[in-house]
Design an enzyme around this catalytic site. Structure first.
Site, PDB file in Angstrom:
ATOM      1  CE1 TYR A  55      -4.376   0.915  -0.377  1.00  0.00           C
ATOM      2  CE2 TYR A  55      -4.426  -1.032   0.575  1.00  0.00           C
ATOM      3  CZ  TYR A  55      -4.815   0.057  -0.035  1.00  0.00           C
ATOM      4  OH  TYR A  55      -6.239   0.119  -0.326  1.00  0.00           O
ATOM      5  CD  GLU A  57      -4.760   5.354   1.123  1.00  0.00           C
ATOM      6  OE1 GLU A  57      -4.595   5.976   1.994  1.00  0.00           O
ATOM      7  OE2 GLU A  57      -5.938   4.549   0.862  1.00  0.00           O
ATOM      8  CG  ASP A 201      -8.752  10.360 -23.877  1.00  0.00           C
ATOM      9  OD1 ASP A 201      -7.862   9.620 -23.760  1.00  0.00           O
ATOM     10  OD2 ASP A 201     -10.053   9.922 -23.302  1.00  0.00           O
ATOM     11  CB  THR A 227      -5.251   3.630 -21.688  1.00  0.00           C
ATOM     12  OG1 THR A 227      -5.103   3.662 -23.050  1.00  0.00           O
ATOM     13  CG2 THR A 227      -6.728   4.004 -21.173  1.00  0.00           C
ATOM     14  CE  LYS A 230      -8.194   1.978 -24.597  1.00  0.00           C
ATOM     15  NZ  LYS A 230      -9.200   3.091 -24.510  1.00  0.00           N
ATOM     16  NE  ARG A 236      -7.533  -3.644 -18.950  1.00  0.00           N
ATOM     17  CZ  ARG A 236      -7.688  -3.604 -20.193  1.00  0.00           C
ATOM     18  NH1 ARG A 236      -7.306  -4.641 -21.079  1.00  0.00           N
ATOM     19  NH2 ARG A 236      -8.861  -2.909 -20.872  1.00  0.00           N
TER      20      ARG A 236
HETATM   21  C1  PLP Z   1     -10.240   3.456 -23.631  1.00  0.00           C
HETATM   22  C2  PLP Z   1     -10.510   4.785 -23.678  1.00  0.00           C
HETATM   23  C3  PLP Z   1     -10.449   5.492 -22.276  1.00  0.00           C
HETATM   24  C4  PLP Z   1     -10.942   4.827 -21.103  1.00  0.00           C
HETATM   25  O1  PLP Z   1      -9.943   3.521 -20.762  1.00  0.00           O
HETATM   26  P1  PLP Z   1     -10.420   2.447 -19.882  1.00  0.00           P
HETATM   27  O2  PLP Z   1      -8.950   2.083 -19.236  1.00  0.00           O
HETATM   28  O3  PLP Z   1     -11.297   1.540 -20.388  1.00  0.00           O
HETATM   29  O4  PLP Z   1     -11.216   3.086 -18.619  1.00  0.00           O
HETATM   30  C5  PLP Z   1     -10.791   6.794 -22.360  1.00  0.00           C
HETATM   31  N1  PLP Z   1     -10.801   7.464 -23.458  1.00  0.00           N
HETATM   32  C6  PLP Z   1     -10.503   7.031 -24.514  1.00  0.00           C
HETATM   33  C7  PLP Z   1     -10.513   7.754 -25.620  1.00  0.00           C
HETATM   34  C8  PLP Z   1     -10.349   5.785 -24.764  1.00  0.00           C
HETATM   35  O5  PLP Z   1     -10.061   5.347 -25.890  1.00  0.00           O
END
Ligand code: PLP
Length: 424
Positions: A55, A57, A201, A227, A230, A236
């Site tokens: 942990y 925090e 994003d 994220t 991807k 993740r």
């Molecule tokens: C995948 C994605 C997210 C969210 O990601 P999670 O890890 O699934 O919560 C946010 N914004 C965009 C543009 C995404 O493609």
């Protein structure tokens, strides 16, 4: 490796069996889901470590639990690598995933009821950019921009008009099904004109940005969320990158605003992925992802498929399959049986419902991680075409036969391209 696969098998054979089954499934199918990837063996190893026991925090040097001698170093390494790779003043690597990362941005910069702006979900935006069923659409007054009907590209005139009329606190750019380059300078100009905070994003394209295969939002967006799992090819998780001006507010929003202890095993995996993403090999990988997507797009178009925006600049493409006499959901299911893993997706201005939309989204990041190139993309297009043709006949025998044949050819291909992290 510190993990012992024997331990899982003897303690919990049921879960061990299922993990094995999923490994085999990932090995034997073609992963065309645009948001997925295969992490390296090193990332996989770092993610499955004793760091999960700790942990922590707070932030390095300011924790609420003792015993942070090692964790502080790991998180600091991850932060330094993120800042160096993307060229930002500040990085927070603690968000549990992309959605909480975006929520942290709202918490850091807006008040409930504020007007926020993002791309509409059916146009390729994300739920967390203020879509109605998301908390962000409930707690904020969200307004949405679209793509142009004529060319499927973001309508920057509409973005500007909407921003001038609605005066949003926040403007989001980026999304989940945008096959084209995002014009960060144009968004920045509009955000500046209306005094909004611009959030890029880059969840989908972070790996392309890191590898120089998509322009960077750094210097244009006030805050960048992404994220890590991807195109960036990490575990993740998520990160928030920002200039110094937003550093404190972002950190406070992530912890204690939204989260408790960070997932340290994930932080280690992110650090490893960031080191990998800083290599020339990764830059080559990012460019190959784009070349592969373009090869796939070209071959599909040559076979008469209709692509949203007429093609792709990045790792993904969106196609409307209705002109072929099929719809998204049954096609995705048929392809899955044939060993091609995709997802059905709405296309812009889709007259059909999201549960069985007109389209399908395809991405090349995962296949490129297996070392596949343009030649394999053309095969993939041929298989998709074959399954579509059989599905359109509405004869189950014809479909079964086509699926069997494609499945056999897919097996032959997957056997030649090992999965990183699996085939050691
Ligand atoms: C995948 C994605 C997210 C969210 O990601 P999670 O890890 O699934 O919560 C946010 N914004 C965009 C543009 C995404 O493609």
């Amino acid at each position: 490796m510190t993990t012992n696969p024997e331990a899982l098998r003897s303690t919990d054979p049921q879960i061990a069996e299922l993990v094995n089954a999923e490994e085999a499934r990932q090995r034997d199918t073609l992963k065309l889901i645009a948001s997925e990837n295969y992490v390296s063996a090193a990332v996989l190893e770092a993610s499955g470590t004793v760091l999960t026991n700790k942990y922590s925090e707070g932030y390095a040097g300011r924790r609420y639990y003792e015993g942070q001698q090692v964790i502080d170093q790991i998180e600091t390494v991850a932060i330094d690598r993120a800042k160096a790779l993307f060229g930002t003043d500040h990085a927070n690597v603690q968000p549990y995933s992309g959605s909480p990362a975006n929520l942290a941005v709202y918490l850091a910069t807006a008040k409930p009821g504020d007007t926020v702006m993002g791309m509409a979900l059916p146009m390729g935006g994300h739920l967390t950019h203020g879509w109605s069923v998301s908390a962000t659409g409930t707690w904020f007054n969200a307004v949405h921009y679209n793509v142009r009907r004529d060319n499927g590209r973001i309508d920057m005139d509409e973005v500007r008009e909407l921003a001038l009329r609605e005066r949003p606190t926040l403007i989001f750019c980026g999304g989940t099904a945008i096959p084209r380059t995002i014009d960060f300078p144009a968004f920045a100009e509009i955000a500046q004109e209306v005094g909004a905070v611009l959030v890029a994003d880059i969840a989908h394209i972070a790996g392309l940005v890191a590898g120089g295969a998509h322009p960077s939002p750094v210097g244009y967006a006030d805050i960048i969320t992404t994220t890590t799992h991807k195109t960036l090819r990490g575990p993740r998780g998520a990160m928030i990158l920002a200039s110094e001006q937003y550093a404190k507010a972002i950190d406070k929003a992530v912890f204690p605003g939204l989260q408790g202890g960070p997932h340290n095993h994930t932080t280690a995996g992110i650090a490893v992925a960031l080191a990998e993403a800083a290599t020339p090999e990764f830059s080559e990988y990012a460019h190959q992802i784009v070349r592969n997507a373009q090869a796939l797009a070209d071959e599909l178009q040559a076979r008469g498929f209709e692509l949203s925006s007429g093609g792709t600049d990045n790792h993904l493409l969106l196609m409307d399959v209705t002109s072929k006499g099929v719809t998204g959901k049954p096609l995705a299911k048929a392809l899955d049986r044939a060993g091609l893993e995709t997802n059905y997706n709405t296309v812009p201005y889709d007259p059909r419902k999201p549960f069985d939309p007109s389209g399908m989204r395809l991405g090349t990041a995962a296949l490129t991680s297996r070392g596949m190139t343009e030649a394999q993309m053309r095969e993939v297009a041929r298989w998709i075409d074959q399954v579509v043709g059989a599905l359109a006949t509405e004869e189950s025998d014809t479909l079964d036969k086509a699926i069997d044949q494609v499945r056999g050819e897919v097996n032959e291909l997957t056997g030649r391209f090992p999965v990183p992290g699996l085939d050691r």
